[in-house]
Design a protein around this motif. Sequence first.
Motif, PDB file in Angstrom:
ATOM      1  N   PRO A 197      12.445  12.328  54.813  1.00  0.00           N
ATOM      2  CA  PRO A 197      12.259  13.186  55.987  1.00  0.00           C
ATOM      3  C   PRO A 197      12.394  12.433  57.301  1.00  0.00           C
ATOM      4  O   PRO A 197      12.420  11.202  57.338  1.00  0.00           O
ATOM      5  N   GLU A 198      12.435  13.200  58.351  1.00  0.00           N
ATOM      6  CA  GLU A 198      12.395  12.640  59.701  1.00  0.00           C
ATOM      7  C   GLU A 198      10.939  12.476  60.148  1.00  0.00           C
ATOM      8  O   GLU A 198      10.636  11.753  61.073  1.00  0.00           O
ATOM      9  N   GLY A 199      10.073  13.172  59.479  1.00  0.00           N
ATOM     10  CA  GLY A 199       8.640  13.113  59.766  1.00  0.00           C
ATOM     11  C   GLY A 199       7.928  14.140  58.907  1.00  0.00           C
ATOM     12  O   GLY A 199       8.537  14.798  58.058  1.00  0.00           O
ATOM     13  N   TYR A 200       6.635  14.285  59.125  1.00  0.00           N
ATOM     14  CA  TYR A 200       5.834  15.272  58.405  1.00  0.00           C
ATOM     15  C   TYR A 200       4.967  16.034  59.383  1.00  0.00           C
ATOM     16  O   TYR A 200       4.461  15.472  60.357  1.00  0.00           O
ATOM     17  N   GLY A 201       4.784  17.309  59.109  1.00  0.00           N
ATOM     18  CA  GLY A 201       3.803  18.114  59.807  1.00  0.00           C
ATOM     19  C   GLY A 201       2.646  18.320  58.854  1.00  0.00           C
ATOM     20  O   GLY A 201       2.846  18.400  57.639  1.00  0.00           O
ATOM     21  N   PHE A 202       1.447  18.394  59.381  1.00  0.00           N
ATOM     22  CA  PHE A 202       0.309  18.629  58.509  1.00  0.00           C
ATOM     23  C   PHE A 202      -0.685  19.595  59.139  1.00  0.00           C
ATOM     24  O   PHE A 202      -0.782  19.696  60.362  1.00  0.00           O
ATOM     25  N   VAL A 203      -1.367  20.313  58.268  1.00  0.00           N
ATOM     26  CA  VAL A 203      -2.397  21.256  58.658  1.00  0.00           C
ATOM     27  C   VAL A 203      -3.569  21.052  57.717  1.00  0.00           C
ATOM     28  O   VAL A 203      -3.382  20.941  56.503  1.00  0.00           O
TER      29      VAL A 203
END
Length: 129
Positions: A117-123
């Motif tokens: 990935p280019e990055g990760y989003g998290f919740v």
Amino acid sequence: TPELLISEAYRILKPHGIIIGTVPFIRDVHQAPYDFLRYTSYMLDRMLKDAGFDQREITALGNPFDVFVLIQELFFSWWMDLTSGRTSVRIFRKLFSILTRFCAPTAGRMPPTKHFPEGYGFVGIKSVI
């Protein structure tokens, strides 16, 4: 540390409170699912879980083509600095830029992948105590 930040966010959130964030990650994931030394989806999930978040969602951002384009730009910026912007380097950069734009309509539709990935989003959602 990021772990302390997430723990403190959990502490001050009201029940059903939500933490939302992103991290950059421009590499391949190796030693999955045991790559806990970098901010992979596995490490982010572990940090949220250790802080107390019962509901967690980690999402890969970007796709391998996005990563390729970003690394290409970083490489050419480095090369331009190294060579004081020589004409030959500018020509190579322009050729890669044209190739990237030519491939973008097809390669840009690649699905995101948690392995490159280019990055990760998290919740994370704080449960009711």
